[in-house]
Design a protein around this motif. Structure first.
Motif, PDB file in Angstrom:
ATOM      1  N   LEU A   1       0.832  -1.210   0.000  1.00  0.00           N
ATOM      2  CA  LEU A   1       0.000   0.000   0.000  1.00  0.00           C
ATOM      3  C   LEU A   1       0.861   1.250   0.000  1.00  0.00           C
ATOM      4  O   LEU A   1       0.542   2.237  -0.667  1.00  0.00           O
ATOM      5  CB  LEU A   1      -0.944   0.000   1.205  1.00  0.00           C
ATOM      6  CG  LEU A   1      -2.088  -1.002   1.158  1.00  0.00           C
ATOM      7  CD1 LEU A   1      -2.783  -1.086   2.506  1.00  0.00           C
ATOM      8  CD2 LEU A   1      -3.079  -0.636   0.061  1.00  0.00           C
ATOM      9  N   SER A   2       1.951   1.218   0.741  1.00  0.00           N
ATOM     10  CA  SER A   2       2.843   2.368   0.820  1.00  0.00           C
ATOM     11  C   SER A   2       3.486   2.683  -0.530  1.00  0.00           C
ATOM     12  O   SER A   2       3.665   3.848  -0.887  1.00  0.00           O
ATOM     13  CB  SER A   2       3.933   2.099   1.863  1.00  0.00           C
ATOM     14  OG  SER A   2       4.866   3.135   1.879  1.00  0.00           O
TER      15      SER A   2
ATOM     16  N   GLN B   1      -1.510   5.165  -5.832  1.00  0.00           N
ATOM     17  CA  GLN B   1      -2.936   5.479  -5.752  1.00  0.00           C
ATOM     18  C   GLN B   1      -3.616   4.417  -4.902  1.00  0.00           C
ATOM     19  O   GLN B   1      -3.026   3.362  -4.649  1.00  0.00           O
ATOM     20  CB  GLN B   1      -3.550   5.507  -7.145  1.00  0.00           C
ATOM     21  CG  GLN B   1      -3.472   4.164  -7.856  1.00  0.00           C
ATOM     22  CD  GLN B   1      -3.781   4.287  -9.332  1.00  0.00           C
ATOM     23  OE1 GLN B   1      -3.304   5.191  -9.990  1.00  0.00           O
ATOM     24  NE2 GLN B   1      -4.577   3.377  -9.837  1.00  0.00           N
ATOM     25  N   PRO B   2      -4.830   4.670  -4.445  1.00  0.00           N
ATOM     26  CA  PRO B   2      -5.559   3.653  -3.683  1.00  0.00           C
ATOM     27  C   PRO B   2      -5.780   2.398  -4.539  1.00  0.00           C
ATOM     28  O   PRO B   2      -5.989   2.492  -5.748  1.00  0.00           O
ATOM     29  CB  PRO B   2      -6.889   4.333  -3.366  1.00  0.00           C
ATOM     30  CG  PRO B   2      -6.610   5.793  -3.466  1.00  0.00           C
ATOM     31  CD  PRO B   2      -5.578   5.918  -4.543  1.00  0.00           C
TER      32      PRO B   2
ATOM     33  N   VAL C   1      -5.567   2.290   7.360  1.00  0.00           N
ATOM     34  CA  VAL C   1      -5.990   2.434   5.968  1.00  0.00           C
ATOM     35  C   VAL C   1      -7.283   3.239   5.897  1.00  0.00           C
ATOM     36  O   VAL C   1      -8.092   3.216   6.820  1.00  0.00           O
ATOM     37  CB  VAL C   1      -6.212   1.083   5.224  1.00  0.00           C
ATOM     38  CG1 VAL C   1      -4.938   0.313   5.059  1.00  0.00           C
ATOM     39  CG2 VAL C   1      -7.296   0.265   5.856  1.00  0.00           C
TER      40      VAL C   1
ATOM     41  N   ARG D   1     -11.656   0.899  -2.479  1.00  0.00           N
ATOM     42  CA  ARG D   1     -10.205   0.898  -2.612  1.00  0.00           C
ATOM     43  C   ARG D   1      -9.607   1.212  -1.249  1.00  0.00           C
ATOM     44  O   ARG D   1     -10.265   1.802  -0.396  1.00  0.00           O
ATOM     45  CB  ARG D   1      -9.760   1.930  -3.637  1.00  0.00           C
ATOM     46  CG  ARG D   1     -10.238   1.578  -5.033  1.00  0.00           C
ATOM     47  CD  ARG D   1      -9.771   2.581  -6.067  1.00  0.00           C
ATOM     48  NE  ARG D   1     -10.166   2.137  -7.381  1.00  0.00           N
ATOM     49  CZ  ARG D   1      -9.458   1.294  -8.132  1.00  0.00           C
ATOM     50  NH1 ARG D   1      -8.315   0.836  -7.701  1.00  0.00           N
ATOM     51  NH2 ARG D   1      -9.892   0.921  -9.310  1.00  0.00           N
ATOM     52  N   TYR D   2      -8.368   0.821  -1.090  1.00  0.00           N
ATOM     53  CA  TYR D   2      -7.680   0.989   0.180  1.00  0.00           C
ATOM     54  C   TYR D   2      -6.404   1.781  -0.039  1.00  0.00           C
ATOM     55  O   TYR D   2      -5.715   1.600  -1.027  1.00  0.00           O
ATOM     56  CB  TYR D   2      -7.307  -0.383   0.764  1.00  0.00           C
ATOM     57  CG  TYR D   2      -8.501  -1.275   0.955  1.00  0.00           C
ATOM     58  CD1 TYR D   2      -9.206  -1.286   2.153  1.00  0.00           C
ATOM     59  CD2 TYR D   2      -8.942  -2.107  -0.076  1.00  0.00           C
ATOM     60  CE1 TYR D   2     -10.313  -2.107   2.320  1.00  0.00           C
ATOM     61  CE2 TYR D   2     -10.050  -2.929   0.089  1.00  0.00           C
ATOM     62  CZ  TYR D   2     -10.732  -2.924   1.288  1.00  0.00           C
ATOM     63  OH  TYR D   2     -11.822  -3.722   1.449  1.00  0.00           O
ATOM     64  N   GLU D   3      -6.110   2.648   0.914  1.00  0.00           N
ATOM     65  CA  GLU D   3      -4.838   3.364   0.886  1.00  0.00           C
ATOM     66  C   GLU D   3      -4.316   3.486   2.298  1.00  0.00           C
ATOM     67  O   GLU D   3      -5.086   3.600   3.244  1.00  0.00           O
ATOM     68  CB  GLU D   3      -4.983   4.746   0.245  1.00  0.00           C
ATOM     69  CG  GLU D   3      -5.659   5.752   1.120  1.00  0.00           C
ATOM     70  CD  GLU D   3      -5.579   7.167   0.598  1.00  0.00           C
ATOM     71  OE1 GLU D   3      -4.567   7.537  -0.016  1.00  0.00           O
ATOM     72  OE2 GLU D   3      -6.542   7.901   0.804  1.00  0.00           O
TER      73      GLU D   3
ATOM     74  N   CYS E   1      -3.047   5.212   5.350  1.00  0.00           N
ATOM     75  CA  CYS E   1      -3.209   6.585   5.835  1.00  0.00           C
ATOM     76  C   CYS E   1      -2.098   6.898   6.814  1.00  0.00           C
ATOM     77  O   CYS E   1      -1.397   6.006   7.291  1.00  0.00           O
ATOM     78  CB  CYS E   1      -4.585   6.819   6.437  1.00  0.00           C
ATOM     79  SG  CYS E   1      -4.956   5.955   7.947  1.00  0.00           S
TER      80      CYS E   1
ATOM     81  N   HIS F   1     -10.637  12.583  -2.546  1.00  0.00           N
ATOM     82  CA  HIS F   1     -10.163  11.676  -3.600  1.00  0.00           C
ATOM     83  C   HIS F   1     -10.854  12.032  -4.910  1.00  0.00           C
ATOM     84  O   HIS F   1     -11.934  12.622  -4.912  1.00  0.00           O
ATOM     85  CB  HIS F   1     -10.457  10.220  -3.223  1.00  0.00           C
ATOM     86  CG  HIS F   1      -9.704   9.782  -2.025  1.00  0.00           C
ATOM     87  ND1 HIS F   1     -10.186   9.974  -0.748  1.00  0.00           N
ATOM     88  CD2 HIS F   1      -8.484   9.203  -1.898  1.00  0.00           C
ATOM     89  CE1 HIS F   1      -9.290   9.522   0.115  1.00  0.00           C
ATOM     90  NE2 HIS F   1      -8.253   9.050  -0.562  1.00  0.00           N
TER      91      HIS F   1
ATOM     92  N   CYS G   1      -5.513  10.156  -4.770  1.00  0.00           N
ATOM     93  CA  CYS G   1      -5.551  10.908  -3.517  1.00  0.00           C
ATOM     94  C   CYS G   1      -5.346  12.381  -3.831  1.00  0.00           C
ATOM     95  O   CYS G   1      -4.472  12.724  -4.613  1.00  0.00           O
ATOM     96  CB  CYS G   1      -4.431  10.470  -2.587  1.00  0.00           C
ATOM     97  SG  CYS G   1      -4.599   8.820  -1.994  1.00  0.00           S
TER      98      CYS G   1
ATOM     99  N   ASP H   1      -4.233  14.666  -1.522  1.00  0.00           N
ATOM    100  CA  ASP H   1      -3.716  14.806  -0.158  1.00  0.00           C
ATOM    101  C   ASP H   1      -3.853  16.210   0.415  1.00  0.00           C
ATOM    102  O   ASP H   1      -4.042  16.369   1.609  1.00  0.00           O
ATOM    103  CB  ASP H   1      -2.229  14.410  -0.108  1.00  0.00           C
ATOM    104  CG  ASP H   1      -2.035  12.932  -0.317  1.00  0.00           C
ATOM    105  OD1 ASP H   1      -2.850  12.142   0.186  1.00  0.00           O
ATOM    106  OD2 ASP H   1      -1.054  12.557  -0.990  1.00  0.00           O
TER     107      ASP H   1
END
Length: 142
Positions: A28-29, A33-34, A65, A76-78, A80, A94, A105, A107
């Motif tokens: 994820l890092s 994108q998510p 996340v 979707r997952y990102e 956080c 988003h 994102c 941000d």
């Protein structure tokens, strides 16, 4: 994100840094994108889909996340960058491109605070803008 830094992040949220949890967090890092569950599993071929899903559920509970409704009926997952196990202090907007289907994102676009009527208590906000991303706009102009 380096493995040690990832392990520290998990520790700070009360999550034991197991091998699979570290793999999910690092995937994820490194994503720009998510990611959907399928996209994440495609990056983690050695980890079972149900295991990835359980890790994501745990990460959501510990505010590691964001779960984003992406505008296409999926989520979707990102990762956080919340600093609090009990509260998500990384709420941002988003953007979902209706042409390519990617979600980005934003941000530096904070989610606006809402003045809810008395008696309502909010737990999360999903602020999604739909439209056409710069890459797709450029491609259609050619």
């Amino acid at each position: 994100m380096e493995k040690e830094k990832c392990a520290q992040m998990l520790d700070s949220h009360g999550v034991k840094p197991t091998a699979n949890r570290l793999l999910v967090a690092r995937a994820l890092s490194s994503a720009m994108q998510p990611l959907s569950l399928s996209e994440l599993c495609d990056r983690l071929l050695t980890v079972d889909k149900s295991c990835v899903f359980r890790v994501l559920v745990l990460f959501k509970e510990r505010h590691l996340v964001h779960v984003i409704e992406d505008g296409s009926g999926g989520v979707r997952y990102e990762l956080c960058h919340s600093h609090d196990v009990g509260h998500d202090d990384d709420a941002h907007a988003h953007f979902h491109c209706e042409r390519c289907g990617r979600t980005f994102c934003l941000d530096h676009v904070p989610v606006p605070m809402l003045d809810l009527p008395e008696g309502y208590e909010w737990h999360s906000v999903n602020y999604l803008v739909k439209g056409v991303c710069p890459e797709c706009r450029l491609a259609s102009a050619r």
